[in-house]
Design a protein around this motif. Structure first.
Motif, PDB file in Angstrom:
ATOM      1  N   UNK A   1       0.842  -1.201   0.000  1.00  0.00           N
ATOM      2  CA  UNK A   1       0.000   0.000   0.000  1.00  0.00           C
ATOM      3  C   UNK A   1       0.876   1.250   0.000  1.00  0.00           C
ATOM      4  N   UNK A   2       0.555   2.175  -0.881  1.00  0.00           N
ATOM      5  CA  UNK A   2       1.340   3.396  -0.983  1.00  0.00           C
ATOM      6  C   UNK A   2       1.040   4.335   0.182  1.00  0.00           C
ATOM      7  N   UNK A   3       2.076   5.059   0.620  1.00  0.00           N
ATOM      8  CA  UNK A   3       1.882   6.038   1.684  1.00  0.00           C
ATOM      9  C   UNK A   3       1.038   7.194   1.158  1.00  0.00           C
ATOM     10  N   UNK A   4       0.166   7.757   1.979  1.00  0.00           N
ATOM     11  CA  UNK A   4      -0.661   8.883   1.530  1.00  0.00           C
ATOM     12  C   UNK A   4       0.188  10.122   1.291  1.00  0.00           C
ATOM     13  N   UNK A   5      -0.304  10.998   0.430  1.00  0.00           N
ATOM     14  CA  UNK A   5       0.387  12.256   0.184  1.00  0.00           C
ATOM     15  C   UNK A   5       0.441  13.090   1.468  1.00  0.00           C
ATOM     16  N   UNK A   6       1.559  13.754   1.652  1.00  0.00           N
ATOM     17  CA  UNK A   6       1.709  14.621   2.823  1.00  0.00           C
ATOM     18  C   UNK A   6       1.902  16.054   2.330  1.00  0.00           C
ATOM     19  N   UNK A   7       0.956  16.914   2.658  1.00  0.00           N
ATOM     20  CA  UNK A   7       1.039  18.289   2.200  1.00  0.00           C
ATOM     21  C   UNK A   7       2.076  19.059   3.017  1.00  0.00           C
ATOM     22  N   UNK A   8       2.593  20.119   2.415  1.00  0.00           N
ATOM     23  CA  UNK A   8       3.748  20.808   2.987  1.00  0.00           C
ATOM     24  C   UNK A   8       3.458  21.405   4.356  1.00  0.00           C
ATOM     25  N   UNK A   9       2.233  21.871   4.589  1.00  0.00           N
ATOM     26  CA  UNK A   9       1.934  22.433   5.910  1.00  0.00           C
ATOM     27  C   UNK A   9       2.072  21.379   7.007  1.00  0.00           C
ATOM     28  N   UNK A  10       1.746  20.129   6.694  1.00  0.00           N
ATOM     29  CA  UNK A  10       1.902  19.064   7.682  1.00  0.00           C
ATOM     30  C   UNK A  10       3.373  18.708   7.881  1.00  0.00           C
ATOM     31  N   UNK A  11       4.158  18.747   6.814  1.00  0.00           N
ATOM     32  CA  UNK A  11       5.599  18.510   6.951  1.00  0.00           C
ATOM     33  C   UNK A  11       6.230  19.574   7.844  1.00  0.00           C
ATOM     34  N   UNK A  12       5.822  20.825   7.643  1.00  0.00           N
ATOM     35  CA  UNK A  12       6.355  21.922   8.452  1.00  0.00           C
ATOM     36  C   UNK A  12       6.019  21.709   9.924  1.00  0.00           C
ATOM     37  N   UNK A  13       4.779  21.350  10.199  1.00  0.00           N
ATOM     38  CA  UNK A  13       4.365  21.144  11.589  1.00  0.00           C
ATOM     39  C   UNK A  13       5.148  20.004  12.233  1.00  0.00           C
ATOM     40  N   UNK A  14       5.365  18.925  11.483  1.00  0.00           N
ATOM     41  CA  UNK A  14       6.111  17.791  12.031  1.00  0.00           C
ATOM     42  C   UNK A  14       7.557  18.173  12.333  1.00  0.00           C
ATOM     43  N   UNK A  15       8.195  18.872  11.393  1.00  0.00           N
ATOM     44  CA  UNK A  15       9.582  19.290  11.620  1.00  0.00           C
ATOM     45  C   UNK A  15       9.674  20.272  12.793  1.00  0.00           C
ATOM     46  N   UNK A  16       8.725  21.197  12.869  1.00  0.00           N
ATOM     47  CA  UNK A  16       8.768  22.211  13.925  1.00  0.00           C
ATOM     48  C   UNK A  16       8.729  21.570  15.311  1.00  0.00           C
ATOM     49  N   UNK A  17       7.985  20.487  15.437  1.00  0.00           N
ATOM     50  CA  UNK A  17       7.884  19.806  16.729  1.00  0.00           C
ATOM     51  C   UNK A  17       9.171  19.058  17.085  1.00  0.00           C
ATOM     52  N   UNK A  18      10.015  18.796  16.089  1.00  0.00           N
ATOM     53  CA  UNK A  18      11.251  18.049  16.330  1.00  0.00           C
ATOM     54  C   UNK A  18      12.469  18.952  16.523  1.00  0.00           C
ATOM     55  N   UNK A  19      12.312  20.242  16.250  1.00  0.00           N
ATOM     56  CA  UNK A  19      13.434  21.171  16.410  1.00  0.00           C
ATOM     57  C   UNK A  19      13.750  21.345  17.894  1.00  0.00           C
ATOM     58  N   UNK A  20      15.035  21.241  18.228  1.00  0.00           N
ATOM     59  CA  UNK A  20      15.475  21.412  19.620  1.00  0.00           C
ATOM     60  C   UNK A  20      16.479  22.559  19.753  1.00  0.00           C
ATOM     61  N   UNK A  21      16.603  23.354  18.719  1.00  0.00           N
ATOM     62  CA  UNK A  21      17.593  24.435  18.667  1.00  0.00           C
ATOM     63  C   UNK A  21      17.361  25.468  19.762  1.00  0.00           C
ATOM     64  N   UNK A  22      18.447  25.801  20.472  1.00  0.00           N
ATOM     65  CA  UNK A  22      18.444  26.870  21.470  1.00  0.00           C
ATOM     66  C   UNK A  22      19.494  27.897  21.051  1.00  0.00           C
ATOM     67  N   UNK A  23      19.071  28.981  20.387  1.00  0.00           N
ATOM     68  CA  UNK A  23      20.040  29.963  19.883  1.00  0.00           C
ATOM     69  C   UNK A  23      20.941  30.546  20.963  1.00  0.00           C
ATOM     70  N   UNK A  24      20.384  30.729  22.154  1.00  0.00           N
ATOM     71  CA  UNK A  24      21.176  31.334  23.223  1.00  0.00           C
ATOM     72  C   UNK A  24      22.330  30.436  23.663  1.00  0.00           C
ATOM     73  N   UNK A  25      22.181  29.116  23.471  1.00  0.00           N
ATOM     74  CA  UNK A  25      23.239  28.168  23.827  1.00  0.00           C
ATOM     75  C   UNK A  25      23.969  27.614  22.608  1.00  0.00           C
ATOM     76  N   UNK A  26      23.419  27.892  21.422  1.00  0.00           N
ATOM     77  CA  UNK A  26      23.957  27.347  20.176  1.00  0.00           C
ATOM     78  C   UNK A  26      24.005  25.819  20.220  1.00  0.00           C
ATOM     79  N   UNK A  27      22.907  25.224  20.642  1.00  0.00           N
ATOM     80  CA  UNK A  27      22.804  23.766  20.696  1.00  0.00           C
ATOM     81  C   UNK A  27      21.474  23.330  20.098  1.00  0.00           C
ATOM     82  N   UNK A  28      21.393  22.046  19.757  1.00  0.00           N
ATOM     83  CA  UNK A  28      20.145  21.464  19.294  1.00  0.00           C
ATOM     84  C   UNK A  28      20.057  21.341  17.781  1.00  0.00           C
ATOM     85  N   UNK A  29      18.935  20.806  17.330  1.00  0.00           N
ATOM     86  CA  UNK A  29      18.724  20.536  15.911  1.00  0.00           C
ATOM     87  C   UNK A  29      17.870  21.620  15.255  1.00  0.00           C
TER      88      UNK A  29
END
Length: 248
Positions: A1-29
């Motif tokens: 079974x093929x994976x369903x299409x993922x629209x860009x707004x959902x990709x953005x939301x998923x990536x945003x939840x995984x970002x761990x970047x802390x600019x003040x410490x210069x650490x994270x993803x």
């Protein structure tokens, strides 16, 4: 079974939840874009990137350069090519979320600049309506004139826009000032509640935030006639793997 299409707004939301970047410490993803150029064009590309950053049409002076055979988050750079990774502007959405300001991504498009001031979006691709990154599409359509903006202050650049609830307006201003103070650049404009921003309407009780695209510099390299293949929203990478433009 093929994976369903993922629209860009959902990709953005998923990536945003995984970002761990802390600019003040210069650490994270962070979220990054990856561009492939011919190895012989590396010095030229770096010079364009430095000029673009000086002119304020990039979001950060951080980058990762990998040569032929090098690895970038599991991707192997092909022979005769160099990979140049830059921070994706969608990282801003993640930083706002970390500080208690949910941002709803609207879309990416072309912004007309005159006198080095953003005037209006002249085209827009909504994230909810595409599975492709809008800025990748617009680069392929040769819709930009970033070199003209860099050198003459007039032309078309890549940008994107998101909206935040008006109740967060004061906190939003504080957070954007803090991010600017530690080197996070590229905010084009912040709107007023219920008022279109650069010609783009926002939802009732929301304010718009427009930002330059993280792929502007590499789009400028392409405008100069150099072969460039860009993949925006490529994935996540640790900020500590990235250098500074001044290192080159």
């Amino acid at each position: 079974m093929h994976a369903p299409l993922k629209f860009t707004n959902h990709r953005i939301e998923e990536y945003a939840l995984k970002v761990t970047y802390r600019p003040e410490d210069d650490t994270g993803k962070i979220i990054y874009n990856l561009s492939l150029i011919e190895s012989r064009d590396l010095e030229f590309a770096l010079s364009i990137m430095k000029e673009a950053h000086k002119r304020g049409i990039t979001i950060s002076d951080r980058l990762l350069v990998a040569g032929p055979g090098g690895q970038v988050a599991g991707y192997t750079v092909p022979d005769g090519r160099h990979a140049v990774c830059t921070m994706c502007s969608i990282t801003l959405d993640a930083l706002l979320l970390q500080r208690g300001i949910p941002a709803s991504p609207i879309g990416g498009g072309i912004v007309e600049v005159d006198g080095r001031v953003a005037q209006r979006f002249t085209s827009m691709i909504l994230y909810r309506d595409t599975t492709l990154d809008p800025l990748e599409v617009l680069i392929s359509q040769e819709a930009t004139s970033i070199l003209d903006v860099m050198r003459h202050g007039k032309g078309n650049i890549l940008a994107n826009i998101r909206e935040c609830h008006m109740e967060a307006e004061q906190l939003l201003g504080t957070v954007l000032d803090e991010l600017s103070a530690i080197g996070f650049s590229g905010i084009l404009d912040v709107g007023a509640p219920n008022v279109p921003l650069l010609g783009v309407p926002v939802s009732p009780q929301y304010i718009g935030v427009a930002m330059v695209g993280g792929t502007n510099a590499m789009a400028a390299v392409r405008e100069a006639g150099k072969p460039v293949v860009t993949r925006a929203l490529k994935g996540l990478i640790d900020i500590r793997e990235m250098d500074y433009l001044d290192d080159y």
